[in-house]
Design a protein around this motif. Structure first.
Motif, PDB file in Angstrom:
ATOM      1  N   ALA B  32      11.275   2.170   9.421  1.00  0.00           N
ATOM      2  CA  ALA B  32      12.238   2.699   8.470  1.00  0.00           C
ATOM      3  C   ALA B  32      12.490   1.741   7.323  1.00  0.00           C
ATOM      4  CB  ALA B  32      13.549   2.999   9.189  1.00  0.00           C
ATOM      5  N   LEU B  33      12.139   0.513   7.547  1.00  0.00           N
ATOM      6  CA  LEU B  33      12.385  -0.457   6.497  1.00  0.00           C
ATOM      7  C   LEU B  33      11.319  -0.403   5.411  1.00  0.00           C
ATOM      8  CD1 LEU B  33      13.532  -3.512   8.582  1.00  0.00           C
ATOM      9  CD2 LEU B  33      14.900  -1.972   7.222  1.00  0.00           C
ATOM     10  N   LYS B  34      10.333   0.299   5.714  1.00  0.00           N
ATOM     11  CA  LYS B  34       9.277   0.396   4.714  1.00  0.00           C
ATOM     12  C   LYS B  34       9.820   1.218   3.565  1.00  0.00           C
ATOM     13  CE  LYS B  34       5.687   2.905   5.715  1.00  0.00           C
ATOM     14  NZ  LYS B  34       4.321   3.406   5.993  1.00  0.00           N
ATOM     15  N   THR B  35       9.552   0.771   2.414  1.00  0.00           N
ATOM     16  CA  THR B  35      10.043   1.520   1.268  1.00  0.00           C
ATOM     17  C   THR B  35       8.933   1.765   0.287  1.00  0.00           C
ATOM     18  OG1 THR B  35      10.563  -0.436   0.011  1.00  0.00           O
ATOM     19  CG2 THR B  35      12.266   0.420   1.479  1.00  0.00           C
ATOM     20  N   GLU B  36       9.292   2.459  -0.717  1.00  0.00           N
ATOM     21  CA  GLU B  36       8.325   2.737  -1.760  1.00  0.00           C
ATOM     22  C   GLU B  36       7.819   1.443  -2.377  1.00  0.00           C
ATOM     23  OE1 GLU B  36       7.421   6.746  -2.713  1.00  0.00           O
ATOM     24  OE2 GLU B  36       7.424   5.247  -4.295  1.00  0.00           O
ATOM     25  N   GLU B  37       8.749   0.608  -2.601  1.00  0.00           N
ATOM     26  CA  GLU B  37       8.353  -0.637  -3.271  1.00  0.00           C
ATOM     27  C   GLU B  37       7.586  -1.549  -2.351  1.00  0.00           C
ATOM     28  OE1 GLU B  37      12.346   0.212  -5.351  1.00  0.00           O
ATOM     29  OE2 GLU B  37      12.158  -0.922  -3.489  1.00  0.00           O
ATOM     30  N   ASN B  38       7.827  -1.354  -1.111  1.00  0.00           N
ATOM     31  CA  ASN B  38       7.141  -2.240  -0.193  1.00  0.00           C
ATOM     32  C   ASN B  38       6.464  -1.452   0.925  1.00  0.00           C
ATOM     33  OD1 ASN B  38       6.218  -4.419   1.164  1.00  0.00           O
ATOM     34  ND2 ASN B  38       8.213  -5.102   1.880  1.00  0.00           N
ATOM     35  N   LEU B  43       2.935  -3.391   7.792  1.00  0.00           N
ATOM     36  CA  LEU B  43       1.687  -4.118   7.975  1.00  0.00           C
ATOM     37  C   LEU B  43       1.924  -5.609   8.017  1.00  0.00           C
ATOM     38  CD1 LEU B  43      -0.964  -2.401   5.710  1.00  0.00           C
ATOM     39  CD2 LEU B  43      -0.961  -2.619   8.186  1.00  0.00           C
ATOM     40  N   GLU B  44       2.695  -6.023   7.068  1.00  0.00           N
ATOM     41  CA  GLU B  44       2.940  -7.463   6.992  1.00  0.00           C
ATOM     42  C   GLU B  44       3.654  -7.958   8.235  1.00  0.00           C
ATOM     43  OE1 GLU B  44       3.514  -7.513   2.172  1.00  0.00           O
ATOM     44  OE2 GLU B  44       5.208  -7.852   3.520  1.00  0.00           O
ATOM     45  N   THR B  45       4.602  -7.189   8.622  1.00  0.00           N
ATOM     46  CA  THR B  45       5.355  -7.608   9.788  1.00  0.00           C
ATOM     47  C   THR B  45       4.460  -7.681  11.018  1.00  0.00           C
ATOM     48  OG1 THR B  45       7.226  -6.417   8.867  1.00  0.00           O
ATOM     49  CG2 THR B  45       7.407  -7.118  11.142  1.00  0.00           C
ATOM     50  N   VAL B  46       3.693  -6.668  11.171  1.00  0.00           N
ATOM     51  CA  VAL B  46       2.824  -6.628  12.340  1.00  0.00           C
ATOM     52  C   VAL B  46       1.831  -7.781  12.310  1.00  0.00           C
ATOM     53  CG1 VAL B  46       0.976  -5.310  13.413  1.00  0.00           C
ATOM     54  CG2 VAL B  46       3.072  -4.168  12.749  1.00  0.00           C
TER      55      VAL B  46
END
Lengths: 703, 149
Positions: B32-38, B43-46
């Protein structure tokens, strides 16, 4: 997030970004785990806060030191390689006075407790959910309200502070202890954080409400100097004036040092007493921190920061503390009605939040009640009497719980305590408050703080159990306290509390042994009382009395003191009765009665009677009586005390006076009721010489 | 279309992992933290997590297999990984970490060895699952970007 939101608010302090608060709240997140940190940061951003991250505690500290006003809130992990999260928490609290939230994958209760005692405003578990983060801004608001920053201080804030911190601010508030106590109590119970805030307030001065001094930031260097100075002088002997001189820092006032000292003491206690928290205490005290013993700290002791808060609250808290907690329930005659006294928050001392202070009493107990921990309640309260020990940290616990003496159980500590002893101590703590820190916990009577809060509280010397410091607030029970602390005289009286050691286990078991040890300085104090202007109107009375008891006094000085106090105070009490929480006054009377073990009791008896009348409502009197009983009878007292104490404790309602009667005879003179009480209380065993100690208890309990 | 299919596929996959208990709701929060801008957030987190975990596990193995078992560090590291894995939603792995930590605190070497083995096992299944998810994610992002173009 939209950029314009938060960024704008950052720069200016509160004002600008308070507009849209909580949006734009500036948070500093610290965690060594990059994944968690990243997640946290993202979550916070989602809540529309402004986030800065640091993956090391030292970096975070640097950022904070560089500009404390850049942040509103700090969230920190507990387990970090370079620095313990708790340590960071303390430092931030001490130096920057910012709210800190702890974060951990562990949900261990001990850890959570540790976090709280170190001053964390909240403790979250990993993985953190966004819902939880959405509410963290409340901690900032709460703190701001209570702690008006100097720079930003606005009249509103001040007022808010007053209102809010009234309870917290023991110092000044205590004067009205009763009311404040009550209020504060509520406050305390509801919100521990308030303490912190209150504490903060107190930081500047004992009388925060009226002052708007620029807040002193205790930087690391400053604190180091402070600690050095304290160590040089010796913790027991460290007085603000000397510390100030040693530190030799410009612009630092004695009050700053005093309040910081309080906090520091509380903090130390906290550290050492975390383990000792006892359920009793907690229960007894009402959950106040045992650190309260510091009662003295009540004012500011709240752990340095938090402690301070508590301290403040102490004033109020004391009242809130239903001393019963500490004293074992003053209700029970024994329960030193400290409640009244301590409610002021005496108990609070130790900083932890006063509420916990009571808890601390539990802790205190170990120290205080050497003999009987039975006091149970009091145990927690280790009452200041024991405060000797507690003084350091425990202090407050016991007393903290004192409910505004109203209940007379103030210190019921005595009453209920099986140990009763403790109560006395606790009372002392409370008393200490009043008395200047009396014995109660502080040992350092220097605490002026105490005075304030105690004023109300009948500080029955309970705290005095420790010979040294106990100022036995005994006299103070409840109203007394306010009287003053000036008390130093009281302290003398309270000093009865000298009970040395056993905080007057007055409560039933009055272990005489304890009492013996306690020999509360009462005797010694009595002279004080008489002489000292103990503001305590009653105390004065008491003092006078003690003189009489002369012999008796020695024993339980406290008893005597109380005795005297009660005696004299009795008269006063009658008057006071009305004013005081019925309990308190009586307690003294009782105590007085009790004190005169040797024979003086009679006077007490009489006093007690009177007290009983007075007590009728509040056991406080009983406490006193009990205390007296306890204290008084060196030998006799033992029984007396025990009985007295017991009586008191038991007969909560009975006017403690009755208890005094129980003192075996002492009080018998007049107190029929007291006898009962006393008997009950005093198991007679307790009162042996140490009785005074008990007396102290009684006092405490009475309170 | 493709996007939807992919998303659907992703969801299914995640759901299956949850059913197995490998992942929990937390992963959803991360998503849910994924946003348009990010869009790359997950992916990065994983990726970051896998790196940390790989290193951590290797390190812990070293602690455990040394001549003298370094329990202190082992405890610390297992706690650290517990936090990470629970933050990303790898609940089973987090539990394995917790158990390992307990064994380590008790200086129980045998317990640690067992715990370590279990941890590795859990981590492997988690890692595999996360890798698959990442793959789909990448595809989705790629598609989305192409779509935008």
């Amino acid at each position: 997030m939209t950029v314009e939101d938060q960024r704008g608010g950052v720069v200016s302090k509160d004002v600008s970004h308070y507009d849209k608060f909580p949006v734009g709240m500036r948070v500093l997140a610290v965690d060594d785990d990059p994944i968690c940190l990243k997640l946290l940061e993202t979550l916070l951003r989602k809540c529309q806060y402004q986030v800065t991250t640091a993956n090391q505690a030292v970096i975070a500290l640097e950022m904070l030191r560089e500009n404390r006003d850049k942040f509103d809130l700090v969230i920190s992990d507990v387990n970090m390689p370079d620095m313990d999260g708790f340590k960071l928490l303390e430092l931030v609290g001490l130096e920057m006075d910012l709210p800190v939230i702890m974060l951990s994958a562990h949900s261990d209760t001990k850890l959570v407790m540790k976090g709280i005692t170190h001053g964390a405003v909240d403790y979250l578990l990993k993985p953190v959910r966004i819902e939880e983060l959405k509410n963290i801004w409340q901690h900032v608001i709460r703190r701001k309200k209570i702690d008006p920053k100097d720079q930003n201080k606005s009249p509103n804030e001040d007022k808010a502070r007053h209102g809010n911190s009234e309870s917290g601010q023991g110092a000044s508030s205590l004067g009205n202890a009763d009311q404040n106590g009550k209020n504060s109590r509520k406050r305390k119970d509801q919100n521990e954080d308030e303490e912190e805030e209150g504490d903060e307030n107190g930081n500047d001065s004992e009388d925060p409400s009226s002052q708007k001094k620029p807040r002193v930031v205790w930087s690391v260097e400053l604190h180091r100097k402070f600690v050095t100075a304290v160590n040089q002088l010796g913790l027991e002997k460290a007085v603000p004036k000397k510390i100030l001189d040693l530190m030799d820092v410009e612009g630092l006032t004695r009050e700053n040092v005093a309040s910081h000292l309080q906090k520091y003491r509380l903090y130390l206690k906290r550290i050492s007493s975390v383990a000792t928290q006892q359920a009793n205490m907690v229960a007894a005290l009402g959950g106040k921190d045992s650190s309260y013993l510091r009662m003295a700290s009540l004012d500011g002791f709240g752990e340095f920061r938090n402690l301070a808060g508590s301290g403040r609250l102490s004033g109020s808290t004391l009242s809130s503390y239903a001393p019963s907690g500490m004293f074992g329930r003053l209700n029970s005659p024994a329960g030193l009605n400290l409640r009244g006294i301590t409610s002021s928050g005496l108990i609070q001392p130790s900083g932890q939040n006063l509420s916990s202070s009571i808890n601390t009493f539990g802790k205190l107990q170990p120290t205080l009640l050497p003999s009987n921990q039975s006091a149970g309640l009091y145990q927690g309260i280790p009452t200041s009497l024991e405060l000797n020990q507690l003084q350091q940290s425990k202090c407050a616990t016991g007393i903290g719980d004192f409910d505004p003496i109203k209940d007379s159980t103030g210190f019921t500590v005595s009453g209920s305590f099986p140990d009763n002893r403790v109560t006395v101590g606790s009372s002392n703590s409370l008393l200490s408050r009043a008395s200047s820190n009396p014995l109660m916990l502080q040992g350092n009577s220097q605490q002026t703080h105490n005075r304030g809060p105690f004023g109300n509280q009948s500080s029955l010397g309970v705290a005095s159990l420790n010979p040294e410091s106990f100022d036995l607030s005994i006299g103070g029970s409840s109203n007394f306290v306010n009287h003053n602390r000036s008390d130093e005289s009281w302290q003398g009286a309270v000093q009865l509390s000298r009970f040395s050691s056993n905080a007057l286990p007055l409560s039933e078991p009055f272990n005489h042994d304890q009492m013996a040890s306690n020999n509360l300085g009462i005797s010694s104090t009595s002279p004080h009382i008489g002489n000292s202007p103990i503001e305590f109107p009653s105390t004065n009375v008491v003092s006078g009395r003690l003189e009489d008891s002369g012999d008796v006094c020695q024993e339980g000085l406290i008893g005597n003191v109380v005795h005297n106090m009660t005696y004299t105070s009795k008269q006063r009490w009658e008057e006071y009765k009305q004013d005081y929480n019925p309990n308190m006054n009586h307690s003294f009377s009782d105590i007085n009665s009790m004190v005169p073990n040797n024979g003086i009791v009679s006077p007490l008896g009489r006093s007690l009677d009177q007290n009983s009348a007075i007590c009728g409502r509040s056991f406080d009197v009983s406490l006193i009586g009990q205390l007296n009983g306890g204290a008084m009878s060196n030998a006799q007292h033992s029984e007396f005390e025990n009985s007295a104490v017991d009586a008191k404790i038991k007969s909560n309602e009975d006017c403690l006076l009755g208890q005094t009667k129980s003192q075996d005879g002492f009080i018998q003179n007049g107190y029929e009721s007291l006898d009962d009480i006393m008997n009950a209380m005093m198991k007679r065993t307790v009162l042996s010489d140490g009785e005074f100690g008990i007396n102290a208890y009684s006092l405490g309990s009475c309170i | 279309m493709v996007g939807t299919d992919l998303r659907q596929q992703l969801n299914n996959y995640i759901q299956s992992m949850r059913d197995q208990g490998i992942l929990d709701n937390q992963f959803q929060s991360v998503q849910a933290l994924k946003t348009e801008e990010n869009p790359h957030f997950v992916l990065e987190t994983v990726t970051g997590f896998c790196n940390d975990a790989d290193n951590g596990i290797a390190q812990m193995t070293r602690y455990l297999e040394g001549p003298v078992v370094d329990f202190t560090n082992l405890t610390g590291l297992s706690h650290f990984l517990r936090g990470s894995s629970s933050s990303i939603g790898g609940i089973r792995m987090a539990l394995a970490c917790r158990d390992l930590r307990r064994a380590s605190e008790a200086n129980n070497k045998q317990g640690c060895i067992e715990g370590m083995a279990r941890l590795k096992h859990e981590y492997n299944s988690l890692k595999e699952g996360l890798n698959n998810i990442s793959q789909i994610e990448r595809q989705m992002i790629g598609n989305a970007q192409r779509g935008r173009q």
